[in-house]
Design a protein around this motif. Structure first.
Motif, PDB file in Angstrom:
ATOM      1  N   LYS A   1      19.938 -15.891  -8.017  1.00 16.20           N
ATOM      2  CA  LYS A   1      19.223 -14.728  -7.477  1.00 16.20           C
ATOM      3  C   LYS A   1      19.555 -13.457  -8.252  1.00 16.20           C
ATOM      4  O   LYS A   1      18.686 -12.638  -8.535  1.00 16.20           O
ATOM      5  CB  LYS A   1      19.580 -14.553  -5.998  1.00 16.20           C
TER       6      LYS A   1
ATOM      7  N   VAL B   1      17.869 -13.559 -11.788  1.00 19.39           N
ATOM      8  CA  VAL B   1      16.401 -13.691 -11.853  1.00 19.39           C
ATOM      9  C   VAL B   1      15.755 -12.573 -12.671  1.00 19.39           C
ATOM     10  O   VAL B   1      14.903 -12.846 -13.528  1.00 19.39           O
ATOM     11  CB  VAL B   1      15.790 -13.776 -10.436  1.00 19.39           C
TER      12      VAL B   1
ATOM     13  N   GLU C   1      13.561 -13.423 -15.938  1.00 23.64           N
ATOM     14  CA  GLU C   1      12.127 -13.113 -15.976  1.00 23.64           C
ATOM     15  C   GLU C   1      11.753 -12.252 -17.173  1.00 23.64           C
ATOM     16  O   GLU C   1      10.595 -12.273 -17.614  1.00 23.64           O
ATOM     17  CB  GLU C   1      11.708 -12.433 -14.669  1.00 23.64           C
TER      18      GLU C   1
ATOM     19  N   HIS D   1       9.746 -17.798  -7.067  1.00 19.18           N
ATOM     20  CA  HIS D   1       9.792 -17.215  -8.415  1.00 19.18           C
ATOM     21  C   HIS D   1       8.935 -18.058  -9.372  1.00 19.18           C
ATOM     22  O   HIS D   1       9.441 -18.879 -10.137  1.00 19.18           O
ATOM     23  CB  HIS D   1      11.236 -17.134  -8.906  1.00 19.18           C
TER      24      HIS D   1
ATOM     25  N   ASN E   1       7.448 -17.360 -12.055  1.00 17.82           N
ATOM     26  CA  ASN E   1       7.555 -17.126 -13.498  1.00 17.82           C
ATOM     27  C   ASN E   1       8.723 -17.864 -14.146  1.00 17.82           C
ATOM     28  O   ASN E   1       8.889 -17.817 -15.366  1.00 17.82           O
ATOM     29  CB  ASN E   1       7.708 -15.621 -13.775  1.00 17.82           C
TER      30      ASN E   1
END
Length: 319
Positions: free
Chosen positions: A157, A160, A164, A220, A222
């Protein structure tokens, strides 16, 4: 027969997890899938000083990747790094020392990493713990849970945003086939009820990783998420189950065989083309439950589990 013994005897019967089953599966592998260069791409591998983690780090280093080894023991990490550099010629290998059972420190490490490094392409959550006695960390959390479940959640988390921003981001969780004997349990995450059985607690955590991967993949889009079972591998985790290890040690996979699907998920174009959030073994998607199993959970239970994880993570987050 106890749940532990019945589960161990059941697992012995799963011959598709042995060394010979890997050798058989390897006959269908597409060789060019791993014939790639990943120079310029960065990979974080937890538990990278030995076993599967070290084998993964070595394989990716051979292909030119920048490696971030996140390990608990400094001496073992430095020794492993020296061996990987010698074998691969790749010096772009960095050591980070972290005790995954200390939840606040996981947060602090992840936040510091984001400030220091501008990209991370692949996160491989491999580190695990199988303490046989119940112990708690400084936050009062059971240490196996803190290491096996909460640390991968917090690390993922927190990282991320960095993932990304990077090209072709991927997150890989290393689970275990022992999770097939367990249903997701959300009422006793700290293993406070009944007799503490380290092996079955470990199995529960490996089931939790599968559920976590499914749910993170939805949240998520992506990032490509995957979770895998390496088969029965000759590692300290196997040795922690003495009865199982003694009867199976001649059939266990090598760390390199156990690492193969992790490497394939981390570097190949073929794996990125698979749906996100799925469970893999020997480079193939497989079900997360046995036929007619009682281990299925409802979507509501899975979402509740993720909410509980988020609450526990936030409670230990530095302010």
């Amino acid at each position: 027969m106890s749940l532990y013994r019945s589960s161990i005897w059941f697992l012995k019967g799963l011959s598709e997890y042995t060394r010979s089953s890997f050798e058989s599966a390897a006959k269908r592998f597409v060789e060019k899938d791993l014939d790639v260069s990943v120079a310029g791409r960065s990979f974080m591998i937890t538990g990278a000083s030995s076993g599967i983690g070290k084998a993964v780090a070595t394989a990716i280093a051979k292909r030119g990747g920048t490696i971030h080894m996140v390990c608990r023991n400094k001496d073992k990490a430095e020794e492993a790094r020296a061996e990987i550099v010698k074998e691969t010629g790749n010096k772009e290998i960095y050591i980070h020392i972290l005790d995954f059972t200390e939840t606040r420190k996981v947060w602090e490490f992840a936040e510091a990493f984001k400030k220091k490094f501008r990209s991370l392409n692949v996160l491989i959550n491999n580190a695990g713990s199988m303490l046989t006695q119940r112990e708690v960390n400084t936050e009062g959390l059971e240490k196996n849970f803190a290491c096996n479940t909460l640390a991968p959640y917090i690390l993922t988390k927190s990282l991320v945003p960095l993932l990304e921003k990077s090209g072709d981001p991927r997150v890989i969780m290393v689970s275990s086939g022992i999770m097939l004997v367990k249903k997701l349990r959300i009422g006793d995450l700290q293993s406070q009820r009944g007799r503490f059985d380290g092996t079955m607690v470990y199995a529960q955590h490996k089931r939790q990783l599968v559920v976590m991967t499914e749910q993170l993949a939805k949240a998520h889009a992506n990032i490509h998420f995957s979770v895998m079972h390496p088969g029965w591998v000759d590692t300290p985790a196997a040795e922690a189950m003495p009865d199982f290890y003694q009867s199976m040690k001649n059939k266990l996979r090598t760390p390199e065989q156990g690492a193969d699907t992790v490497v394939w998920l981390a570097v190949s174009e073929a794996s990125a083309a698979k749906p996100s959030g799925r469970f893999f073994q020997d480079r193939k998607m497989i079900p997360t439950h046995l036929p007619l199993a009682w281990t299925h959970s409802s979507l509501e239970q899975k979402e509740r589990f993720m909410t509980l994880l988020e609450e526990l993570a936030k409670a230990s987050q530095p302010h």
